[in-house]
Design a protein around this motif. Structure first.
Motif, short mmCIF file in Angstrom:
data_model
loop_
_atom_site.label_atom_id
_atom_site.label_comp_id
_atom_site.label_asym_id
_atom_site.label_seq_id
_atom_site.Cartn_x
_atom_site.Cartn_y
_atom_site.Cartn_z
N UNK A 115 0.84 -1.20 0.00
CA UNK A 115 0.00 0.00 0.00
C UNK A 115 0.88 1.26 0.00
N UNK A 116 0.59 2.19 -0.87
CA UNK A 116 1.31 3.45 -0.92
C UNK A 116 0.53 4.50 -0.15
N UNK A 117 1.22 5.19 0.74
CA UNK A 117 0.60 6.27 1.49
C UNK A 117 1.36 7.58 1.24
N UNK A 118 0.67 8.69 1.45
CA UNK A 118 1.28 10.01 1.40
C UNK A 118 1.36 10.55 2.82
N UNK A 119 2.42 11.24 3.12
CA UNK A 119 2.53 11.91 4.42
C UNK A 119 2.23 13.38 4.24
N UNK A 120 1.28 13.86 5.01
CA UNK A 120 0.90 15.27 4.95
C UNK A 120 1.49 15.99 6.16
N UNK A 121 2.16 17.12 5.92
CA UNK A 121 2.75 17.90 7.00
C UNK A 121 2.17 19.30 7.01
N UNK A 122 1.52 19.64 8.11
CA UNK A 122 1.09 21.02 8.34
C UNK A 122 2.31 21.85 8.72
N UNK A 123 2.13 23.15 8.89
CA UNK A 123 3.26 23.98 9.30
C UNK A 123 3.81 23.55 10.65
N UNK A 124 2.92 23.23 11.58
CA UNK A 124 3.38 22.76 12.89
C UNK A 124 4.18 21.47 12.75
N UNK A 125 3.75 20.59 11.83
CA UNK A 125 4.49 19.35 11.60
C UNK A 125 5.86 19.64 10.99
N UNK A 126 5.91 20.59 10.05
CA UNK A 126 7.17 20.97 9.42
C UNK A 126 8.17 21.44 10.48
N UNK A 127 7.71 22.27 11.38
CA UNK A 127 8.59 22.77 12.45
C UNK A 127 9.02 21.63 13.36
N UNK A 128 8.10 20.75 13.70
CA UNK A 128 8.43 19.61 14.57
C UNK A 128 9.45 18.68 13.92
N UNK A 129 9.46 18.65 12.59
CA UNK A 129 10.39 17.77 11.85
C UNK A 129 11.69 18.47 11.48
N UNK A 130 11.97 19.61 12.09
CA UNK A 130 13.24 20.28 11.86
C UNK A 130 13.23 21.35 10.80
N UNK A 131 12.05 21.76 10.35
CA UNK A 131 11.98 22.77 9.31
C UNK A 131 12.50 24.12 9.72
#
Length: 328
Positions: free
Chosen positions: A1-17
């Protein structure tokens, strides 16, 4: 199964953005990959979105090889003004894996655009200035000015004073309200551009000015002017600069509203006068002559958007950050 990961701005910052050293490293490595042919860009597609010439949508494709292994598209929608809780500019980046085309994710990327733009300015400061700066002027009070303020505070411990100016004083007050500085750094609010720039080693011009706000009086030996916005720097100031550098000279010179490219189209600037692009600075180690007056025009390259988004998506995958959505 192929999935997409969606990142909000808060997620981007949490991931080191919001990590400045990582953003600078991304820009440096993407520039190296561009030089070796392992990264590339296509010309942007521009679509009008109404009668106002400021209302446009931009499609910006690029690929970045190496450890990024990414191909992507940034979709940016610009409106003349914000409406309610909707900002005037929205950016979304879609990333596929370069090696096999697998869809990877969708990232809110207005924040990353600010990061990569200020990271380019940081590299211009690092590689063009004769010595680490002590005094910096920031012109503007929008998102790019805010990002450049954060960049200087994070990356340049030599800076002891940052002078800031904006045409609308209330916007500058709103930007600085409650903003933590760094020990040993004084933030100065200035009522006039001349006051802000008087002793500056670097002028970071981050406005949306449609007419120049910096003329040849701003050009001085050893000073660097970085143009981030549109038509902020006069032709006279560019002509007076000993060294003119760019992130890249490309087909966008034929239509960009940036001062340097307007000057070129007016027949007043030959491309051969460009002393260095970003690759010559960060890959080849080119340095300007001692005492030269310096001007750097930052167009904004979409391969940097793809590099940052790919790195953040990879970190989000490792850390389980964001939402996964079924694709196939």
């Amino acid at each position: 199964m192929i999935t997409l990961r969606y990142l909000s701005r808060a997620d981007v910052i949490a991931a080191g953005g919001g990590d400045w050293p990582l953003a600078v490293a991304d820009v440096r490595e993407a520039t190296r990959l561009l030089r070796t042919g392992e990264a590339g860009m296509e010309a942007e597609s521009v679509m009008p979105m109404g009668s106002d010439p400021r209302a446009k949508a931009y499609g910006l494709p690029a690929f970045v090889g190496g450890s990024y292994d990414a191909a992507g598209l940034k979709w940016a929608v610009h409106r003349p003004e914000s409406r309610g809780d909707l900002p005037s500019i929205t950016n979304t980046t879609f990333i596929n894996r370069l090696s096999d085309g697998r869809p990877l994710g969708l990232v809110e990327s207005a924040y990353l655009t600010r990061m990569r733009t200020a990271a380019v300015s940081a590299l211009a400061m690092e590689h063009l200035l004769p010595s680490p700066p002590a005094r910096v002027a920031i012109l503007g009070a929008g998102a790019q000015a805010e990002a450049h303020l954060a960049m200087v505070l994070a990356l340049f411990p030599s800076v002891s004073e940052i002078r800031m100016w904006n045409r609308t004083g209330s916007r500058l007050e709103a930007l600085l309200a409650g903003k933590p500085s760094r020990a040993g750094v004084t933030l100065v609010r200035c009522a006039a551009i001349a006051e802000a720039t008087a002793e500056a080693d670097v002028i970071l011009s981050c406005t949306s000015a449609s007419d120049p706000i910096l003329d040849d009086k701003a050009v001085r030996p050893g000073r660097l002017i970085v143009q981030v916005g549109y038509h902020e720097v006069s032709f006279a100031a560019i002509a007076a600069s000993d060294v003119v550098a760019v992130d890249l000279w490309g087909d966008f010179a034929e239509k960009s509203a940036k001062s340097l490219f307007q000057m070129y189209r007016a027949g007043q600037f030959p491309p051969a006068r460009v002393a260095a692009d970003l690759a010559r600075l960060v890959v080849d180690g080119w340095r300007p002559p001692a005492g030269a007056s310096l001007y750097f025009s930052s167009f904004g390259l979409n391969l940097f958007d793809i590099a940052l988004a790919a790195r953040v998506l990879n970190q989000a995958e490792v850390g389980g950050i964001g939402a996964t959505l079924p694709y196939l």
